[in-house]
Write a protein that holds these residues in place. Structure first.
Motif, mmCIF file in Angstrom:
data_model
loop_
_atom_site.group_PDB
_atom_site.id
_atom_site.type_symbol
_atom_site.label_atom_id
_atom_site.label_comp_id
_atom_site.label_asym_id
_atom_site.label_seq_id
_atom_site.Cartn_x
_atom_site.Cartn_y
_atom_site.Cartn_z
ATOM 1 N N PRO A 178 0.813 -1.210 0.000
ATOM 2 C CA PRO A 178 0.000 0.000 0.000
ATOM 3 C C PRO A 178 0.852 1.268 0.000
ATOM 4 C CG PRO A 178 -0.731 -1.537 1.688
ATOM 5 C CD PRO A 178 0.522 -2.080 1.123
ATOM 6 N N TYR A 179 2.081 1.188 0.566
ATOM 7 C CA TYR A 179 2.893 2.395 0.672
ATOM 8 C C TYR A 179 3.694 2.659 -0.572
ATOM 9 C CZ TYR A 179 1.588 1.296 5.396
ATOM 10 O OH TYR A 179 0.851 0.977 6.496
ATOM 11 N N ILE A 180 3.955 1.627 -1.360
ATOM 12 C CA ILE A 180 4.800 1.864 -2.525
ATOM 13 C C ILE A 180 4.031 1.805 -3.834
ATOM 14 C CG2 ILE A 180 6.939 1.100 -1.422
ATOM 15 C CD1 ILE A 180 6.569 -1.591 -2.810
ATOM 16 N N SER A 181 2.788 1.361 -3.795
ATOM 17 C CA SER A 181 2.078 1.253 -5.072
ATOM 18 C C SER A 181 1.613 2.645 -5.514
ATOM 19 C CB SER A 181 0.886 0.314 -4.938
ATOM 20 O OG SER A 181 -0.033 0.833 -4.015
ATOM 21 N N PRO A 182 1.726 2.897 -6.805
ATOM 22 C CA PRO A 182 1.408 4.245 -7.295
ATOM 23 C C PRO A 182 -0.088 4.575 -7.221
ATOM 24 C CG PRO A 182 2.039 2.790 -9.097
ATOM 25 C CD PRO A 182 2.291 2.042 -7.847
ATOM 26 N N PHE A 183 -0.954 3.610 -7.290
ATOM 27 C CA PHE A 183 -2.390 3.890 -7.299
ATOM 28 C C PHE A 183 -3.089 3.019 -6.275
ATOM 29 C CE2 PHE A 183 -0.908 4.947 -11.510
ATOM 30 C CZ PHE A 183 -1.493 6.179 -11.738
ATOM 31 N N ASP A 184 -4.325 3.366 -5.973
ATOM 32 C CA ASP A 184 -5.168 2.481 -5.178
ATOM 33 C C ASP A 184 -5.491 1.264 -6.047
ATOM 34 O OD1 ASP A 184 -7.119 1.120 -3.905
ATOM 35 O OD2 ASP A 184 -8.439 2.848 -3.551
ATOM 36 N N PRO A 185 -5.196 0.065 -5.585
ATOM 37 C CA PRO A 185 -5.369 -1.100 -6.456
ATOM 38 C C PRO A 185 -6.816 -1.354 -6.857
ATOM 39 C CG PRO A 185 -4.818 -1.757 -4.214
ATOM 40 C CD PRO A 185 -4.611 -0.276 -4.286
ATOM 41 N N THR A 186 -7.755 -0.795 -6.124
ATOM 42 C CA THR A 186 -9.146 -1.051 -6.502
ATOM 43 C C THR A 186 -9.773 0.142 -7.218
ATOM 44 O OG1 THR A 186 -9.838 -0.355 -4.303
ATOM 45 C CG2 THR A 186 -9.578 -2.714 -4.665
ATOM 46 N N ALA A 187 -9.008 1.222 -7.339
ATOM 47 C CA ALA A 187 -9.571 2.425 -7.991
ATOM 48 C C ALA A 187 -9.663 2.196 -9.498
ATOM 49 C CB ALA A 187 -8.687 3.624 -7.700
ATOM 50 N N THR A 188 -10.812 2.532 -10.073
ATOM 51 C CA THR A 188 -10.973 2.355 -11.514
ATOM 52 C C THR A 188 -10.753 3.699 -12.219
ATOM 53 O OG1 THR A 188 -13.328 2.774 -11.293
ATOM 54 C CG2 THR A 188 -12.631 0.485 -11.252
ATOM 55 N N HIS A 189 -10.273 3.606 -13.433
ATOM 56 C CA HIS A 189 -10.076 4.792 -14.268
ATOM 57 C C HIS A 189 -10.783 4.525 -15.580
ATOM 58 C CE1 HIS A 189 -6.656 4.489 -11.473
ATOM 59 N NE2 HIS A 189 -6.818 5.802 -11.374
ATOM 60 N N PRO A 190 -12.102 4.813 -15.609
ATOM 61 C CA PRO A 190 -12.937 4.351 -16.727
ATOM 62 C C PRO A 190 -12.466 4.833 -18.100
ATOM 63 C CG PRO A 190 -14.269 5.264 -14.948
ATOM 64 C CD PRO A 190 -12.868 5.581 -14.620
ATOM 65 N N THR A 191 -11.708 5.885 -18.133
ATOM 66 C CA THR A 191 -11.275 6.358 -19.454
ATOM 67 C C THR A 191 -9.975 5.734 -19.898
ATOM 68 O OG1 THR A 191 -10.180 8.190 -18.355
ATOM 69 C CG2 THR A 191 -12.406 8.586 -19.206
ATOM 70 N N LEU A 231 -4.985 -0.485 -21.285
ATOM 71 C CA LEU A 231 -3.770 0.204 -21.729
ATOM 72 C C LEU A 231 -2.575 -0.744 -21.673
ATOM 73 C CD1 LEU A 231 -3.949 3.768 -20.119
ATOM 74 C CD2 LEU A 231 -4.472 3.061 -22.471
ATOM 75 N N ALA A 232 -1.706 -0.625 -22.654
ATOM 76 C CA ALA A 232 -0.447 -1.357 -22.615
ATOM 77 C C ALA A 232 0.470 -0.633 -21.635
ATOM 78 C CB ALA A 232 0.163 -1.392 -24.012
ATOM 79 N N PRO A 233 1.547 -1.252 -21.176
ATOM 80 C CA PRO A 233 2.464 -0.559 -20.264
ATOM 81 C C PRO A 233 2.895 0.785 -20.837
ATOM 82 C CG PRO A 233 3.067 -2.859 -20.445
ATOM 83 C CD PRO A 233 1.937 -2.628 -21.409
ATOM 84 N N ASN A 234 2.865 1.793 -19.996
ATOM 85 C CA ASN A 234 3.281 3.119 -20.437
ATOM 86 C C ASN A 234 3.870 3.870 -19.254
ATOM 87 O OD1 ASN A 234 1.149 4.401 -18.891
ATOM 88 N ND2 ASN A 234 -0.233 3.530 -20.429
ATOM 89 N N ALA A 235 4.207 5.085 -19.456
ATOM 90 C CA ALA A 235 4.923 5.828 -18.422
ATOM 91 C C ALA A 235 4.061 6.026 -17.171
ATOM 92 C CB ALA A 235 5.356 7.193 -18.971
ATOM 93 N N LYS A 236 2.766 6.209 -17.347
ATOM 94 C CA LYS A 236 1.911 6.437 -16.185
ATOM 95 C C LYS A 236 1.570 5.123 -15.490
ATOM 96 C CE LYS A 236 -2.468 8.535 -14.816
ATOM 97 N NZ LYS A 236 -3.771 9.000 -15.320
ATOM 98 N N TYR A 237 1.164 4.171 -16.303
ATOM 99 C CA TYR A 237 0.843 2.844 -15.756
ATOM 100 C C TYR A 237 1.922 1.887 -16.249
ATOM 101 C CZ TYR A 237 -3.713 5.067 -15.153
ATOM 102 O OH TYR A 237 -4.702 5.914 -14.805
ATOM 103 N N LEU A 238 2.922 1.672 -15.397
ATOM 104 C CA LEU A 238 4.093 0.895 -15.838
ATOM 105 C C LEU A 238 3.729 -0.494 -16.348
ATOM 106 C CD1 LEU A 238 6.779 1.833 -13.170
ATOM 107 C CD2 LEU A 238 6.714 2.477 -15.592
ATOM 108 N N SER A 255 -0.083 -1.738 -9.389
ATOM 109 C CA SER A 255 -0.525 -1.655 -8.002
ATOM 110 C C SER A 255 -1.216 -2.940 -7.575
ATOM 111 C CB SER A 255 -1.510 -0.485 -7.831
ATOM 112 O OG SER A 255 -0.918 0.695 -8.285
ATOM 113 N N ARG A 256 -2.006 -3.486 -8.481
ATOM 114 C CA ARG A 256 -2.712 -4.725 -8.137
ATOM 115 C C ARG A 256 -1.734 -5.882 -7.965
ATOM 116 N NH1 ARG A 256 -8.011 -4.736 -8.246
ATOM 117 N NH2 ARG A 256 -8.395 -6.903 -8.847
#
Lengths: 702, 318, 300
Positions: free
Chosen positions: C53-66, C70-77, C89-90
């Motif tokens: 929980p302390y090192i993951s970039p996002f909340d693992p259960t948070a959805t981003h409907p838009t 996505l393939a791996p990218n700079a925001k979502y590794l 994060s998950r």
């Protein structure tokens, strides 16, 4: 046998095998172990060369080096091994393969492991023949049967179709010989061929070797730790110690005029029933071979050693032509040899009885519920009605071959097994818990049991398994003191320090774990554990049979010292009559769960003999250079204890059987004429039992 | 020989006892499940009276042992009543599914035994060599990846739009189309094989290494026998017996794997039937299907034991 | 035979000696690659799971409907899944339930399996037979199937899955312990303990248990790997970890329907799951090599 012995000078020209300055090293994690260093000897055609040594001497390594079958981490680092003039190291793999099994054959140490468990033994012989000889399949088969006949197997056709597990130990060893001899090799390598066999079986295998030597005219390299066997069978012997040949020469020369301190020490350490002497131990242990030793390898254990023995390299010196020894102090060694001292007369104790056993029986029946539903097999009568007493400070020996029930007897006495019938009384009180019905009775018998546990201790056979590997020596010795004494922590510590020194180990040993101890040291700790709580009876179950001769002698001497110190009674169980003779005051001879003879040690080793005792006594190989074959050979194998012979249990193998009475009537132990302490269970009359052993005839002739 | 016969009889009685115990366990577990059978059948809006009437009709008010005996009677006469969900007789549902699963299991076993033993032998002969380490790595990977992951990866590779070689779901009877049967069988069988095969390779390898280091192999070499003879005649023969035991044990693993793989590949077998029945809380069907799987497994072990005694000359019958 | 250092005091209580032992242990630990590397990997995965929980970039259960598929990218590794959750994060947190289940169920199985196996081995006779027949019946069910049936009567979550897997492993552990006990039981030091009149309990826990730690250690390490597989399979079948919890097995199950849109969805959790099980298997093998050597190279 003596007729086949050739003098070493006879065929100096063309040796079958020539080992010249061979060294072998093993690469291990801790560095290289120099298992053999510059070993040289020749074997002439038709000659039997014996190679003797204790464990770690490198004798098996040498056998494998000759076959070019060293373990992967082993390599020959110097010298050459020539077979009929050809260096074996230069052979191509194919040439080597056609040599093995055909020209150079090998009889392994443990046929039980060396025979393939899932192939019929006939096929295991046939495949060797097929590989090396150009024969039709029917010829292969008939030669297989012929080979089995040659090694004295009575029903070769049946045997050929058997699997190894269906054969007895002696039969398996015969099959191994049949494989070795199947292509009529010029050199046969025997690696401890009789080790692990019972003495009467060993006798028969040795007899067979005699026949084979005459029949096949093969040269033999006979590797063994048993000096007695070599004294009988070898023309020449080499004594190997820590990878070096210490003494080499004609068998007669080496055994009658041992000229190396190590050979002398070995001979003095072997218990021998023909000599009434006290065995002497060689102090110390085999050196660590990972460092190249300087000077004499035996110097650290040698009582003749001086400073110069630790320096330089020691060469073989000639004693007489053909007899050489590796010793700088040859003259001293020869003029003042190590010799065992004559034994004090045995005392016979008539103190109060400590243990009384009456008609003790232990049957092994069916165990599981399902077995009981189906099986109706008769039980195995491992111990079938034995009675004896042990007096205070007395040592009773029980001797018998494997399967006679002697270990079951020990375990039943120790209450590790529940007796089927009979009574065991300790200091006059029965220790039977079954009879107690009421609670007070049970409590009383429990407290009697607690006393028994405190007073009766045990030393087992196998030093490798006798100590808990995860406990230190201190912890091992402390536990009996916690259980049996009220000593304080400090008193316990003092007692532990005292007892560890009494078994000749220093207090630095207290922090070690068993894996940091040698076999002899482990056995000393096991003895210390038994004596820690000061018991009045110690049961010794084959206490020295897993140890080398020199270590064995020191343990026997230790047991003797402790007996004097503590006044303890021993029950010593052994297959080795020599060991029994060393230390026991009285002996019982056991066969198929029964005692067939019992008396003082002198009475057992003198006539009148039970026929089985006679067979045991005559089959022991001895280092005395007598020439007559005095063996009494027994027919067949020990019958199954599930279905023992009716009448006298020994009648099926008895060479002195007199007739129907032996097959119908079970003889009881009856007092022999010579003494009121000597009893024999046999239908023979006194005169027939009085016939002396062959050797005794000779002595009376002299 | 009478010893062998006695052993087989003994083993058979033991098989029956185990099967009996298994049936008790299944019955007990199924009855511990929450939920009311009658209510499940009638739906949550049925009246209490109707539920009670149905319970009486189904015998659910009888004491447990009576219910068990009724059920056992049903098992023995192959009359297990109807599935709650499908309404069909259970026997008609279970038997064709079982046959489908056995085909899949059979194909898997053939792949596992042939390739597994061969790889194990090669690995042992090349002990500590390069081939051995390649096979060992494969073995580690094989036991480390669950079937459903292997299956998905295989679908991704071979079953997808890119290489649409093998259909990723379903079953075709060999009587309709042998090719169809084969292609439908391929992916699930391969998936199941990988894990099992690694066990067989491992076992064969370690047994072979031990056999090749044994004193009897050494003695065979010192007789001058060729390398092939030592490997095949002396070592392999003794290695196969323990391998058979492992294969038999793996039969249980295979039955478990069937559940996952059939679900993944929508293969109409007994495993998928069980998962469906559990989801639907179809109690009679769960009992029957689980019983069939457990019986198949115990019977498989029985056969393996018999085979073992046949092949091993030195079995200890006691 | 008499060593000259007789007069030195025993070093039982010597601290330096103890330290020496610890150093020995550490050296032992690092000298075999098959022990060292998997231990490092497992430790890293454990630390990451705990710190998730302390090192993951996002909340693992948070959805981003838009931002779905996505393939791996700079925001979502590691990319995102079908409802736009961050896969990195998950995956980072998904190790928790996996390790918990693997280690927890093995620990549970050992708590019961070790004493049961010891008891059966030491007592023998009817007690042994009764215990082992019960174990045989449990083993007549394929492991996964039995866990499945046990779970049907329980609510589906990680804890019940752990319980079910633990129960089905009890017979396997107790079998290994029993057969090791039988091997040790006839050692002469155990018989010597009986001759001293020691109780069965003392013999089980002081004479036998310390000497069968090696097979138990090997077996339990390998069991952890199997437990993880079974736990993940249960999740895959919908009977283990429940949505929306991040669990590798459950993530893989979900990826099934989206495998063509985004293979990443399958590959990341599969990779981590495989690596974890792989490490436990290699570790088990390494322990087997070191603790239970059958062949030693230094025979003379």
């Amino acid at each position: 046998m003596s007729s086949t012995k050739t003098s070493p000078e006879q065929h100096q020209s063309n040796p079958v095998l020539s080992v010249a300055s061979v060294s072998v090293e093993y690469a291990t994690k801790e560095g290289s172990v120099k298992a053999l260093r510059h070993v040289s000897f020749d074997i002439q055609p038709g000659e039997v060369f014996g190679l003797a040594g204790e464990s770690g001497s490198g004798k098996s390594t040498l056998a494998r080096a000759i076959l070019r079958a060293l373990d992967d981490n082993g390599s020959q680092t110097s010298g050459s091994i020539q077979y009929k003039g050809e260096d074996l190291q230069n052979l191509s793999p194919n040439a080597l393969r056609s040599l093995r099994g055909s020209d150079i054959a090998f009889v392994p140490q443990e046929p039980a492991k060396a025979l393939n468990p899932s192939i019929e033994v006939g096929e295991q012989i046939a495949e060797t023949i097929r590989e090396h000889q150009n024969l039709s399949e029917s010829e292969v088969q008939s030669q297989t049967i012929e080979m089995l006949r040659q090694v004295n197997i009575s029903d070769p056709d049946y045997c050929a179709e058997s699997y190894p597990h269906e054969l007895s130990g002696g039969m398996k060893q015969r099959v191994a010989f049949a494989i070795g001899l199947s292509c009529n090799p010029d050199l046969l390598i025997l690696d401890e061929p009789t080790t692990g066999l019972d003495v009467t079986t060993e006798g028969k295998v040795l007899q067979m070797i005699d026949d084979l030597i005459e029949e096949f005219e093969t040269s033999i390299l006979f590797v063994t730790h048993n000096l007695g066997v070599l004294a009988e069978k070898a023309d020449r012997v080499g004594i190997l110690y820590a990878g070096e040949i210490m003494e080499i020469g004609a068998t007669k020369d080496v055994f009658t005029n041992p000229s190396n301190p190590y050979t002398q020490g070995l001979l003095a350490a072997v218990p021998d029933i023909d000599r009434d002497v006290e065995i002497e131990a060689i102090p110390g242990e085999v050196p660590d071979l990972s460092a190249a030793p300087t000077g004499c390898v035996f110097a650290d254990r040698c009582e003749f050693a001086t400073e110069e023995c630790h320096e330089g390299s020691i060469d073989l010196e000639t004693v007489t032509p053909g007899h050489e020894t590796r010793c700088r102090r040859l003259e001293t060694v020869q003029s003042d040899p190590i010799q065992a001292e004559l034994r004090d007369a045995r005392t016979n104790y008539s103190g109060s009885k400590i243990l009384e056993v009456t008609n003790l029986k232990k049957y092994y029946g069916q165990s599981s519920f399902v077995d009981r539903l189906f099986g109706s097999e008769s039980p195995v009568k491992a111990v079938d009605g034995v009675s004896f007493d042990i007096h205070e400070s007395e040592t009773l020996g029980i001797v018998g071959e494997s399967g006679c029930g002697k270990s079951t007897l020990a375990r039943t006495l120790l209450q590790l097994l529940e007796p089927t019938a009979g009574e065991i009384r300790f200091r006059g009180e029965s220790i039977d818990m079954i009879g107690s019905r009421t609670l007070p009775q049970l409590a009383a018998s429990q407290s009697k049991m607690a006393d028994f546990r405190k007073e009766v201790q045990v030393v087992f056979q196998d030093p490798e398994s006798s100590l808990n590997p995860s406990n230190t020596v201190y912890e091992t010795l402390e536990r009996p003191l916690e259980l049996f004494t009220d000593l304080t922590q400090e008193e316990r510590e003092n007692r532990i320090e005292e007892i560890i020194q009494q078994v000749d180990l220093g207090i630095t040993y207290l922090d070690r774990h068993p894996h940091e101890l040698s076999g002899g040291e482990k056995q000393r700790v096991a003895i210390a554990r038994a004596f820690a709580g000061n018991p009045s009876l110690v049961i010794l179950d084959e206490p020295v049979s897993a140890l080398d001769v020199s270590v064995q002698a020191s343990i026997i001497n230790l047991l003797r010292e402790l007996r004097e110190e503590y006044g303890t009674s021993y029950l010593l169980i052994s297959h080795n009559l020599g060991v029994i003779n060393e230390i026991c005051e009285r002996v019982a001879v056991m066969y198929l769960g029964e005692f067939v003879e019992m008396g003082t040690t002198e009475e057992i080793f003198q006539p009148p003999y039970h026929p089985y005792t006679r067979a045991l006594l005559t089959n022991i190989p001895t280092t005395e250079m007598d020439t007559a074959d005095r063996r009494v050979y027994l027919e067949g194998d020990v019958p199954s204890a599930r279905d023992p012979p009716v009448g006298c249990s020994f009648h099926s193998r008895c060479p002195q059987k007199i007739g129907d009475i032996c097959e119908c009537e079970r003889p009881e132990l009856e007092q022999a004429a010579d003494s009121d302490t000597h009893t024999v269970a046999c239908h023979l009359d006194e005169k027939e039992m009085m016939v002396p052993l062959a050797e005794d005839i000779e002595e009376s002739d002299r | 020989m009478s010893n062998t016969k006695q052993y087989i009889v003994k083993r058979f009685v033991y098989l029956l006892a185990t099967m009996f115990a298994v049936s008790v366990v299944i019955f007990g577990l199924a009855n511990a499940l929450p939920g009311n059978v009658a209510r499940t059948i009638l739906g949550s809006y049925a009246t209490e009276d109707k539920v009670n009437a149905l319970e009486a009709q189904l015998g659910l008010n009888d004491p447990l042992y009576v219910q068990y005996l009724d059920w056992l009677h049903g098992v023995l006469t192959l009359n297990l009543g109807n599935s709650i969900k499908y309404g069909q007789p259970i026997t008609e549902l279970v038997i064709p599914k079982l046959l489908n699963s056995l085909q899949l299991a059979g194909v898997t076993m053939v792949i596992v035994v042939t390739i597994g033993i061969a790889l194990g032998v090669v690995s042992a002969v090349k002990h500590n060599g390069r081939v051995d380490s390649v096979i060992s790595t494969f073995v580690y990977a094989g036991v480390s990846i669950p079937e459903f992951v292997t299956g998905l990866l295989l679908i991704l590779l071979l079953g997808g739009p890119v290489f649409s070689v093998f259909p990723a779901s379903g079953y075709v009877s060999p009587f309709e189309s042998v090719v169809g049967w084969g292609t439908h069988m391929f992916l699930p069988a391969l998936t199941l094989s990988i894990v099992l095969m690694t066990h067989v390779v491992r076992q064969t390898r370690s047994e072979m290494v031990e056999a090749l280091n044994s004193e009897y192999a050494d003695a065979a070499r010192l007789k001058g026998l060729s390398r092939q003879k030592v490997i095949i005649k002396h070592a392999l023969r003794n290695s196969l017996l323990p391998t058979i035991t492992v294969i038999a044990l793996n039969f249980g693993y295979l039955m478990g794997g069937l559940v996952v793989v059939e679900e993944l590949f929508a293969y109409p077998g007994i495993g998928r039937l069980v998962v469906g029945a559990i989801r639907n809380r179809d109690l009679p069907l769960i009992q029957a299907a689980v019983l069939v799987i457990a019986f198949t497994y115990t019977f498989g072990n029985f056969l393996a034991d018999i085979l073992y005694t046949r092949l091993n000359p030195q079995i200890d019958y006691s | 035979m008499i060593p000259d250092n007789r007069l030195t005091k025993p070093t039982r209580t010597n601290r330096f000696y103890r330290l020496h032992r610890v150093a020995d242990r550490l050296r032992w630990f690092t000298k075999n690659d098959k022990i060292l590397y998997p231990s490092v990997v497992i430790s890293v995965i454990m630390v990451v799971s705990v710190l998730g929980p302390y090192i993951s970039p996002f909340d693992p259960t948070a959805t981003h409907p838009t931002e779905t598929y996505l393939a791996p990218n700079a925001k979502y590794l590691f990319g995102t899944d079908h409802i736009g959750r961050d896969l990195l994060s998950r995956v980072l947190i998904g190790g928790r339930s996996t390790l918990l289940l693997g280690v927890g169920s093995t620990a549970l199985a050992m708590t019961f399996g070790v004493p049961i196996g010891l008891l059966a081995g030491i007592k023998g006779g009817y007690i042994d037979e009764a215990i082992m027949r019960v174990m045989d019946v449990i083993m007549s069910f394929p492991t996964l199937l039995l866990a499945l049936i046990l779970l049907t009567s329980l609510p589906s979550n990680v804890w019940t899955a752990m319980l079910a897997v633990g129960v089905v492993f009890i017979p396997k552990i107790s079998r290994v312990v029993r057969s090791s006990t039988l091997e040790v039981k006839n050692e002469e030091y155990v018989e010597a303990a009986r001759v001293r009149g020691e109780s069965d309990g003392y013999i089980m826990f002081y004479e036998v248990l310390p000497n069968i730690i090696p097979p138990i250690a090997v077996e339990s390490t390998i069991r952890v790997g199997y437990a993880i597989i079974i736990g993940a399979s249960l999740s895959f079948l919908g009977l283990g970890a429940q949505p929306p919890a991040p669990d590798w097995g459950y993530m893989i199950a979900q990826s099934q329907n989206h495998i063509w849109q985004t293979p990443w969805f399958l590959i990341w959790p599969a990779l981590f799951l495989g690596l974890t099980i792989f490490s436990f298997n290699v570790l088990g093998d390494g322990l087997r090599d070191e603790l239970d050597p059958k062949v030693t190279g230094d025979q003379v």
